[in-house]
Design an enzyme around this catalytic site. Structure first.
Site, short mmCIF file in Angstrom:
data_model
loop_
_atom_site.label_atom_id
_atom_site.label_comp_id
_atom_site.label_asym_id
_atom_site.label_seq_id
_atom_site.Cartn_x
_atom_site.Cartn_y
_atom_site.Cartn_z
CE LYS A 159 -4.32 -1.32 1.74
NZ LYS A 159 -4.40 -3.04 2.12
CB SER A 192 -0.03 -8.11 -0.99
OG SER A 192 -0.94 -9.07 -0.18
CD GLU A 201 -11.46 5.07 1.66
OE1 GLU A 201 -11.15 6.38 0.94
OE2 GLU A 201 -10.99 4.07 1.07
C1 LIG Z 1 -5.06 -3.86 1.44
C2 LIG Z 1 -4.42 -5.31 1.61
C3 LIG Z 1 -4.94 -6.03 0.30
C4 LIG Z 1 -5.76 -5.76 -0.49
O1 LIG Z 1 -5.90 -4.56 -1.48
P1 LIG Z 1 -5.72 -4.62 -2.89
O2 LIG Z 1 -5.99 -3.21 -3.42
O3 LIG Z 1 -6.64 -5.80 -3.47
O4 LIG Z 1 -4.19 -5.01 -3.18
C5 LIG Z 1 -4.03 -7.13 0.08
N1 LIG Z 1 -2.85 -7.49 0.77
C6 LIG Z 1 -2.72 -6.88 1.83
C7 LIG Z 1 -1.40 -7.17 2.70
C8 LIG Z 1 -3.25 -5.66 2.11
O5 LIG Z 1 -2.87 -4.73 3.14
#
Ligand SMILES: *Cc1c(COP(=O)(O)O)cnc(C)c1O
Length: 404
Positions: free
Chosen positions: A97, A386, A119
């Site tokens: 993010k 992610s 938000e």
């Molecule tokens: C917020 C988040 C997501 C989901 O958001 P996307 O916009 O679909 O990437 C996925 N993995 C993590 C670790 C997150 O913090």
């Protein structure tokens, strides 16, 4: 086939359309703000100094490039293809993010906006925004539903430590979608000095394009790292999909590589049949939500339905419009993984590799493992890690009946 990749990569069009999806379904009062944002983004994203500053911040503050790691024990456990991870969990603040909030924060500064709003549902995007605001000396206000504030007290406190103000939202269901409405209302009334930081590839144009571009650093790095380390592209990319920003960030630079399969993994929650899931692409239908046309989860009367996932970051009733288009034209495939499968993958990965994944990422891991089992040992599947699971330790403990 290659033409299709080139065409897809050039999207969206001037009006923010990805085929029949995307666009700008907002009130007239917001159109001016969005036009201003679109012009500013166009100007600064082609400005060499701006892009050099962003690159420098990503390198020295975020910690990029993130490595590609070969999970040897997990690969052996699955007994098929080589499993590789793109380690976005190693970024500052622990997820992808920050790539986007860094970009939008810098853009806000160049637009002369000293106040930043956002938000947040689980609080991850709020924390990423508050982090960048602290560093760039911007006033930061985060809207968060009252219910989410109670559920996510650690992230609320983290935002406060970072100097942000957290505004409790008590309308509607007191969760993410209500916080989003409040943030939009704020933006309309304070457009002159305020920048609205959206955390995923949803919302009205230009957000899905802009957030994708800021996250595409993930795919650009990964593509080059694969060529450098393995002299080949991966056979498949796998990423979890909430709003879709980490997935599109990885996928986009590979769109023209037709030999590379792409799989987005949504949250099946307690099972698709139970209705308690967040699988907009797999089990939803097209409609308009939060300013754009895409797939969403609604009831027969057209009302947005309550969603569920063990991972807060995937618990969203919509999805980015670019994914809707990639699904319909079959360049990418979308599947769903349920809570139990994601939890099992979390434990397997942690024990075999010493990597505790975010519960969101664990959905991608669970499906990537299934794919690897069916693939040959000379093939490679690249999974987007992610985020890291530190934020989920309390959730994991609660599931095992422990309170920390
Ligand atoms: C917020 C988040 C997501 C989901 O958001 P996307 O916009 O679909 O990437 C996925 N993995 C993590 C670790 C997150 O913090």
């Amino acid at each position: 086939m290659e033409d299709r990749g080139i065409e897809l990569k050039a999207l969206p069009d001037e009006l923010g359309h990805f085929g029949p999806f995307g666009g700008c379904f907002v009130s007239e009062t917001l159109m001016h703000a969005l036009e201003e944002l679109k012009d500013a983004y166009q100007r600064w994203s082609s400005d060499e100094e701006f892009m050099a500053r962003l690159d420098d911040d990503l390198r020295h503050y975020v910690g990029r490039p993130s490595p590609i790691y070969h999970a040897e024990r997990l690969s052996a456990h699955c007994g098929g293809a080589r499993i590789l991870f793109k380690r976005e969990d190693l970024n500052h603040t622990g997820a992808h993010k920050i790539n986007n909030t860094m970009g939008q924060g810098l853009l806000a500064r160049h637009m002369g906006k000293s106040r930043v709003i956002a938000e947040t549902g689980a609080g991850q995007h709020g924390v990423a925004t508050a982090t960048v605001s602290a560093r760039l000396n911007q006033q930061c206000l985060v809207y968060m539903g009252e219910v989410d504030i109670a559920r996510q007290s650690i992230n609320v406190f983290r935002m406060k430590l970072l100097g942000a103000e957290v505004q409790s939202v008590v309308s509607g269901s007191k969760t993410l979608k209500d916080a989003l409405n409040e943030a939009l209302r704020d933006w309309v009334t304070h457009v002159d000095d305020t920048f609205y930081v959206i955390g995923t590839v949803a919302g009205p144009h230009p957000y899905p394009m802009m957030v994708r571009d800021f996250n595409a650093i993930v795919g650009r790095e990964a593509r080059q790292q694969m060529l450098d380390q393995y002299e080949a592209l991966p056979d498949a990319l796998v990423a979890c999909v909430g709003g879709g920003s980490n997935a599109i960030g990885l996928f986009h630079p590979f769109l023209e590589d037709e030999e590379v399969a792409m799989v987005g993994v949504e949250a099946a929650g307690r099972g698709l049949a139970s209705g308690e899931h967040a699988a907009s692409l797999v089990a939803g239908r097209p409609g308009v939500l939060h300013g754009c046309r895409s797939y969403l989860i609604d009831d027969d009367g057209g009302q947005i339905r309550h969603t569920h996932s063990v991972s807060a970051g995937l618990d969203y009733p919509g999805v980015g419009p670019e994914h809707a288009w990639l699904k319909d034209n079959e360049r990418a495939e979308y599947v769903a993984v349920n809570d139990d499968e994601a939890l099992a993958a979390t434990h397997t990965l942690t024990q075999l590799e010493g990597i505790l994944p975010a519960l969101e990422s664990a959905h991608a891991v669970a499906h990537g493992m299934k794919m690897a089992e069916r693939m040959r040992p000379d093939q490679m599947v690249l999974i987007n890690m992610s985020g890291r699971g530190d934020k989920d330790v309390q959730t994991l403990a609660a599931i095992e009946g422990m309170s920390l």
